[in-house]
Design an enzyme around this catalytic site. Sequence first.
Site, PDB file in Angstrom:
ATOM      1  N   ASP A  86      -0.983 -73.585 -78.495  1.00 38.46           N
ATOM      2  CA  ASP A  86      -2.000 -74.176 -79.367  1.00 38.46           C
ATOM      3  C   ASP A  86      -2.798 -73.120 -80.130  1.00 38.46           C
ATOM      4  O   ASP A  86      -2.871 -71.958 -79.724  1.00 38.46           O
ATOM      5  CB  ASP A  86      -3.004 -74.990 -78.525  1.00 38.46           C
ATOM      6  CG  ASP A  86      -2.407 -76.288 -78.007  1.00 38.46           C
ATOM      7  OD1 ASP A  86      -1.176 -76.473 -78.094  1.00 38.46           O
ATOM      8  OD2 ASP A  86      -3.191 -77.108 -77.484  1.00 38.46           O
ATOM      9  N   ASP A  87      -3.416 -73.594 -81.194  1.00 40.12           N
ATOM     10  CA  ASP A  87      -4.484 -72.889 -81.944  1.00 40.12           C
ATOM     11  C   ASP A  87      -3.998 -71.824 -82.929  1.00 40.12           C
ATOM     12  O   ASP A  87      -4.817 -71.135 -83.525  1.00 40.12           O
ATOM     13  CB  ASP A  87      -5.531 -72.275 -81.004  1.00 40.12           C
ATOM     14  CG  ASP A  87      -6.252 -73.308 -80.164  1.00 40.12           C
ATOM     15  OD1 ASP A  87      -6.019 -74.517 -80.384  1.00 40.12           O
ATOM     16  OD2 ASP A  87      -7.035 -72.919 -79.279  1.00 40.12           O
ATOM     17  N   HIS A 136      -2.833 -80.067 -84.858  1.00 38.67           N
ATOM     18  CA  HIS A 136      -3.933 -79.804 -83.905  1.00 38.67           C
ATOM     19  C   HIS A 136      -5.283 -79.812 -84.649  1.00 38.67           C
ATOM     20  O   HIS A 136      -6.210 -79.144 -84.222  1.00 38.67           O
ATOM     21  CB  HIS A 136      -3.672 -78.455 -83.217  1.00 38.67           C
ATOM     22  CG  HIS A 136      -4.474 -78.216 -81.963  1.00 38.67           C
ATOM     23  ND1 HIS A 136      -4.649 -79.163 -80.975  1.00 38.67           N
ATOM     24  CD2 HIS A 136      -5.154 -77.116 -81.529  1.00 38.67           C
ATOM     25  CE1 HIS A 136      -5.390 -78.647 -80.005  1.00 38.67           C
ATOM     26  NE2 HIS A 136      -5.719 -77.415 -80.316  1.00 38.67           N
ATOM     27  N   HIS A 140     -10.406 -77.819 -85.607  1.00 43.45           N
ATOM     28  CA  HIS A 140     -10.505 -77.827 -84.150  1.00 43.45           C
ATOM     29  C   HIS A 140     -11.829 -78.396 -83.635  1.00 43.45           C
ATOM     30  O   HIS A 140     -12.474 -77.816 -82.758  1.00 43.45           O
ATOM     31  CB  HIS A 140     -10.295 -76.403 -83.603  1.00 43.45           C
ATOM     32  CG  HIS A 140      -9.766 -76.372 -82.194  1.00 43.45           C
ATOM     33  ND1 HIS A 140     -10.584 -76.411 -81.088  1.00 43.45           N
ATOM     34  CD2 HIS A 140      -8.508 -76.319 -81.704  1.00 43.45           C
ATOM     35  CE1 HIS A 140      -9.853 -76.363 -79.991  1.00 43.45           C
ATOM     36  NE2 HIS A 140      -8.586 -76.314 -80.338  1.00 43.45           N
ATOM     37  N   HIS A 230      -1.696 -70.857 -75.199  1.00 45.55           N
ATOM     38  CA  HIS A 230      -2.291 -70.623 -76.525  1.00 45.55           C
ATOM     39  C   HIS A 230      -1.700 -69.382 -77.194  1.00 45.55           C
ATOM     40  O   HIS A 230      -1.567 -68.339 -76.553  1.00 45.55           O
ATOM     41  CB  HIS A 230      -3.810 -70.457 -76.394  1.00 45.55           C
ATOM     42  CG  HIS A 230      -4.495 -71.724 -75.956  1.00 45.55           C
ATOM     43  ND1 HIS A 230      -4.553 -72.106 -74.638  1.00 45.55           N
ATOM     44  CD2 HIS A 230      -5.109 -72.701 -76.666  1.00 45.55           C
ATOM     45  CE1 HIS A 230      -5.178 -73.273 -74.549  1.00 45.55           C
ATOM     46  NE2 HIS A 230      -5.537 -73.652 -75.769  1.00 45.55           N
TER      47      HIS A 230
HETATM   48 NI    NI Z   1      -6.903 -76.054 -79.181  1.00 54.47          NI
END
Ligand code: NI
Length: 283
Positions: A86-87, A136, A140, A230
């Site tokens: 993620d991210d 995503h 955020h 991540h």
């Molecule tokens: Ni995230």
Amino acid sequence: MPPAALAIIAVVVVIGIIALIARGGDEPVASVAAAEPVIPAISEEDIAAAAEQLGPRDQELVSIGETGVSINRAGGGRKYVALTFDDGPGPDTPAVLAELKKLDVPATFFVIGRNVKENPQVLNQVVAAGHEVGVHTWNHPDLTTLTPKEQESEIASTAGEIVAVTGMASRLFRAPYGSVNPAVLKRAEDAKLLSVLWDVDTVDWTRPSTEQIVQTAVANAGPGSIILMHDGGGNRASTVAAIPKIVSQLRAKGYEFATVGDLVISDPPGSDDMSSDSRSTQQ
Ligand code: NI
């Protein structure tokens, strides 16, 4: 000035003009190209249409989830797991990609829209390597704190940016912090996205050691697990170093790896593998 000198000057001037014209003739391609406005390869309408358009696999994927739920893992009928990151895309994403390539492991990347805009070429590396991409959100946020319109914008802008950069629509969605409620899940469904959370959280964003990340992933993974890690949001050196150890230890236990989409299509989740509430907080 004698006529001969005038004639020489006239010839020199004419040659000069011809030379200038000839030079100009060599360069207009470059100068015109530089002056041309940047026209997006795909129009806004095409992006919206592509984000909505469902191929047969997309149709299957989107229909896997029941109304108002997220998928936490696949059905558990096969010894497959999905690594998710993620991210990103960010500075550590290429290192993650390099590890996955060495190991020949496909993964799924839930990307932040504003990071895609900053690092489009990194997202294209992700897609070119055969990995799957999910939405995503753009900034955020905790979507449960936003208005329906803001929720829709966070999701649609990111879905559109993914299409604009890669030419491919994503059909997966992961809410930031795993924070969902019926309204957020409805927005994902409206955007024809399957909400995906996880059943194994490495909490790598809390900056544990590589060994701790490996231990958490390997000890908690089971058939159909979706493992949360991540590739963005801070220095991910420990996560990058954990990848080969997680893969080799899970392979030693007989597991294989798939993208989230392939995992849930090949081994559909049952009701026990879905949830309508938020997961524990995460980055
Ligand atoms: Ni995230």
